[in-house]
Design a protein around this motif. Structure first.
Motif, PDB file in Angstrom:
ATOM      1  N   ILE A 102       0.854  -1.187   0.000  1.00 25.72           N
ATOM      2  CA  ILE A 102       0.000   0.000   0.000  1.00 25.72           C
ATOM      3  C   ILE A 102       0.885   1.230   0.000  1.00 25.72           C
ATOM      4  O   ILE A 102       1.758   1.390   0.847  1.00 25.72           O
ATOM      5  CB  ILE A 102      -0.912   0.019   1.243  1.00 25.72           C
ATOM      6  CG1 ILE A 102      -1.666  -1.306   1.356  1.00 25.72           C
ATOM      7  CG2 ILE A 102      -1.867   1.188   1.173  1.00 25.72           C
ATOM      8  CD1 ILE A 102      -2.530  -1.634   0.159  1.00 25.72           C
ATOM      9  N   THR A 103       0.666   2.120  -0.967  1.00 28.44           N
ATOM     10  CA  THR A 103       1.472   3.334  -1.071  1.00 28.44           C
ATOM     11  C   THR A 103       0.604   4.558  -0.831  1.00 28.44           C
ATOM     12  O   THR A 103      -0.622   4.501  -0.928  1.00 28.44           O
ATOM     13  CB  THR A 103       2.110   3.435  -2.462  1.00 28.44           C
ATOM     14  OG1 THR A 103       1.079   3.432  -3.447  1.00 28.44           O
ATOM     15  CG2 THR A 103       3.032   2.265  -2.717  1.00 28.44           C
ATOM     16  N   GLU A 105      -1.165   8.160  -1.523  1.00 30.95           N
ATOM     17  CA  GLU A 105      -1.803   8.699  -2.715  1.00 30.95           C
ATOM     18  C   GLU A 105      -0.987   9.836  -3.322  1.00 30.95           C
ATOM     19  O   GLU A 105      -0.945  10.019  -4.525  1.00 30.95           O
ATOM     20  CB  GLU A 105      -3.211   9.201  -2.371  1.00 30.95           C
ATOM     21  CG  GLU A 105      -4.171   8.091  -1.954  1.00 30.95           C
ATOM     22  CD  GLU A 105      -4.480   7.144  -3.089  1.00 30.95           C
ATOM     23  OE1 GLU A 105      -4.459   7.586  -4.245  1.00 30.95           O
ATOM     24  OE2 GLU A 105      -4.718   5.956  -2.829  1.00 30.95           O
ATOM     25  N   THR A 117       9.626   1.357  -7.708  1.00 35.82           N
ATOM     26  CA  THR A 117       9.321  -0.009  -8.127  1.00 35.82           C
ATOM     27  C   THR A 117      10.612  -0.821  -7.994  1.00 35.82           C
ATOM     28  O   THR A 117      11.709  -0.257  -7.862  1.00 35.82           O
ATOM     29  CB  THR A 117       8.838  -0.046  -9.581  1.00 35.82           C
ATOM     30  OG1 THR A 117       9.924   0.350 -10.439  1.00 35.82           O
ATOM     31  CG2 THR A 117       7.647   0.881  -9.788  1.00 35.82           C
ATOM     32  N   SER A 156       7.723  -0.683  -3.736  1.00 37.71           N
ATOM     33  CA  SER A 156       6.441  -1.349  -3.870  1.00 37.71           C
ATOM     34  C   SER A 156       6.367  -2.047  -5.220  1.00 37.71           C
ATOM     35  O   SER A 156       6.836  -1.514  -6.231  1.00 37.71           O
ATOM     36  CB  SER A 156       5.292  -0.338  -3.744  1.00 37.71           C
ATOM     37  OG  SER A 156       4.041  -1.000  -3.760  1.00 37.71           O
ATOM     38  N   PRO A 158       4.380  -3.165  -8.378  1.00 36.58           N
ATOM     39  CA  PRO A 158       3.129  -2.834  -9.063  1.00 36.58           C
ATOM     40  C   PRO A 158       2.263  -4.083  -9.232  1.00 36.58           C
ATOM     41  O   PRO A 158       2.734  -5.119  -9.698  1.00 36.58           O
ATOM     42  CB  PRO A 158       3.596  -2.307 -10.432  1.00 36.58           C
ATOM     43  CG  PRO A 158       5.026  -1.920 -10.229  1.00 36.58           C
ATOM     44  CD  PRO A 158       5.569  -2.867  -9.202  1.00 36.58           C
ATOM     45  N   ALA A 160      -2.265  -5.461  -9.403  1.00 36.61           N
ATOM     46  CA  ALA A 160      -3.638  -5.051  -9.698  1.00 36.61           C
ATOM     47  C   ALA A 160      -4.185  -4.177  -8.578  1.00 36.61           C
ATOM     48  O   ALA A 160      -4.019  -4.481  -7.388  1.00 36.61           O
ATOM     49  CB  ALA A 160      -4.522  -6.286  -9.893  1.00 36.61           C
ATOM     50  N   ASP A 161      -4.863  -3.096  -8.958  1.00 40.30           N
ATOM     51  CA  ASP A 161      -5.354  -2.127  -7.984  1.00 40.30           C
ATOM     52  C   ASP A 161      -6.359  -2.751  -7.013  1.00 40.30           C
ATOM     53  O   ASP A 161      -6.395  -2.383  -5.840  1.00 40.30           O
ATOM     54  CB  ASP A 161      -5.997  -0.951  -8.720  1.00 40.30           C
ATOM     55  CG  ASP A 161      -6.485   0.121  -7.755  1.00 40.30           C
ATOM     56  OD1 ASP A 161      -5.656   0.648  -6.990  1.00 40.30           O
ATOM     57  OD2 ASP A 161      -7.703   0.423  -7.759  1.00 40.30           O
ATOM     58  N   ASP A 162      -7.145  -3.736  -7.489  1.00 39.62           N
ATOM     59  CA  ASP A 162      -8.162  -4.302  -6.608  1.00 39.62           C
ATOM     60  C   ASP A 162      -7.608  -5.378  -5.680  1.00 39.62           C
ATOM     61  O   ASP A 162      -8.297  -5.819  -4.765  1.00 39.62           O
ATOM     62  CB  ASP A 162      -9.329  -4.866  -7.433  1.00 39.62           C
ATOM     63  CG  ASP A 162      -8.884  -5.946  -8.411  1.00 39.62           C
ATOM     64  OD1 ASP A 162      -7.671  -6.091  -8.614  1.00 39.62           O
ATOM     65  OD2 ASP A 162      -9.767  -6.634  -8.973  1.00 39.62           O
ATOM     66  N   TYR A 163      -6.357  -5.814  -5.914  1.00 45.53           N
ATOM     67  CA  TYR A 163      -5.739  -6.784  -5.004  1.00 45.53           C
ATOM     68  C   TYR A 163      -4.224  -6.689  -5.111  1.00 45.53           C
ATOM     69  O   TYR A 163      -3.564  -7.547  -5.697  1.00 45.53           O
ATOM     70  CB  TYR A 163      -6.205  -8.207  -5.332  1.00 45.53           C
ATOM     71  CG  TYR A 163      -5.860  -9.224  -4.259  1.00 45.53           C
ATOM     72  CD1 TYR A 163      -5.949  -8.913  -2.906  1.00 45.53           C
ATOM     73  CD2 TYR A 163      -5.451 -10.502  -4.613  1.00 45.53           C
ATOM     74  CE1 TYR A 163      -5.637  -9.841  -1.935  1.00 45.53           C
ATOM     75  CE2 TYR A 163      -5.143 -11.451  -3.650  1.00 45.53           C
ATOM     76  CZ  TYR A 163      -5.232 -11.104  -2.297  1.00 45.53           C
ATOM     77  OH  TYR A 163      -4.920 -12.030  -1.332  1.00 45.53           O
ATOM     78  N   PRO A 164      -3.629  -5.644  -4.524  1.00 41.05           N
ATOM     79  CA  PRO A 164      -2.192  -5.408  -4.684  1.00 41.05           C
ATOM     80  C   PRO A 164      -1.307  -6.145  -3.688  1.00 41.05           C
ATOM     81  O   PRO A 164      -0.087  -6.093  -3.794  1.00 41.05           O
ATOM     82  CB  PRO A 164      -2.091  -3.898  -4.464  1.00 41.05           C
ATOM     83  CG  PRO A 164      -3.166  -3.604  -3.463  1.00 41.05           C
ATOM     84  CD  PRO A 164      -4.301  -4.541  -3.802  1.00 41.05           C
TER      85      PRO A 164
END
Length: 276
Positions: A102-103, A105, A117, A156, A158, A160-164
């Motif tokens: 989690i990064t 915003e 990355t 972090s 990279p 998928a936004d819905d399950y990072p």
């Protein structure tokens, strides 16, 4: 040469040698909950040329348990030589890179921002020789904001936004893979992926393919098109010597069979091989 000058030269040579010997990062896992994940990380370290594992408040790692079971050949060196340390010792002795799924915003929160990355981290570390620690957090919660605020950089992966959120062992494997250029001198892969066949052999194949096309009875304009297609195909494919020789044998046999079929048809006054 005077003794002073000789000494200066030796020190200069040593400095060059030292600068070319890069220190590999250590891997730190903070409060791992599952022995199996510790074993998985140790195995990833072994895969990618790292050996110094440090654990903060680890679970008991039984030699007959899952940590050693998951470690593969890392059970022989990386895992049994792991050091138990405190978080304070890591912060005080290393340039630290914390890992997080989690990064932030934006730049209003600096605990998790800015972040690199894995590829950006590799490029950054390649320019600096310093004792460095890659710090992973707990399986369920990772590193908290207070811990991240005490580390020098944040990395972090990279996803998928819905399950990072990656499994701890997976995250370590991905990150250490991306850092392999800094940690692995040689891999099992050959330096050259393909050695292209000698051009004389490739040209022999083109000539023989032309004979084959003629034997099929294709019209001249179609033969020219197909011959060009093969040239472009082999130009992109970079065939090996073995591949070209195998194709030479196959095309030669096919051409011979077509010519023999024509001979038999003429001899027995039968219809020739179908032509266009």
């Amino acid at each position: 040469m005077s003794e002073g000058n000789a000494g200066d030269t030796e020190r200069a040579d040593e400095a060059v040698e030292d600068s070319s010997t890069r220190r590999k990062p250590v891997v730190v896992v903070v409060e791992p909950e599952t022995p199996g994940n510790v074993g998985t990380i140790a195995r990833a370290m072994k895969n990618f040329g790292l050996h110094d594992l440090k654990l903060v408040d680890p679970p008991e790692l039984d030699e007959d348990g899952e940590a050693y079971g998951f470690a593969g050949h890392a059970r022989e060196d990386v895992l049994p030589n792991a050091d138990e340390v405190t978080f304070e010792e890591v912060v005080e002795n290393y340039h630290t890179v914390g890992t997080t799924a989690i990064t932030g915003e934006d730049d209003r929160s600096h605990e998790r921002w800015p972040f690199k990355t894995p590829v950006e981290l590799r490029e950054s570390l390649a320019t600096v020789d310093a004792p460095t620690a890659i710090v992973f957090g707990r399986e369920g919660r990772g590193l908290n904001n207070e811990e991240l605020s005490r580390l020098d950089e944040v990395c972090s992966i990279p996803a998928a936004d819905d399950y990072p959120v990656l499994n701890l062992g997976q995250a370590a494997t991905v990150l250490l893979y991306e850092l392999r250029d800094l940690t692995v001198e040689e891999t099992q892969l050959p330096d050259t992926a393909v050695t292209r066949a000698p051009e004389a052999d490739v040209e022999r194949l083109h000539d023989l393919f032309g004979d084959f096309l003629e034997s099929t009875g294709q019209r001249e304009h179609r033969r020219e098109k197909n011959a060009l297609l093969l040239r472009r195909l082999l130009g992109r494919a970079h065939p090996t010597e073995r591949e070209v020789h195998s194709l030479l044998g196959t095309v030669r046999k096919a051409t011979t069979k077509l010519e023999h079929a024509d001979y038999l048809a003429a001899k027995h006054d039968e219809p020739a091989y179908p032509r266009e």
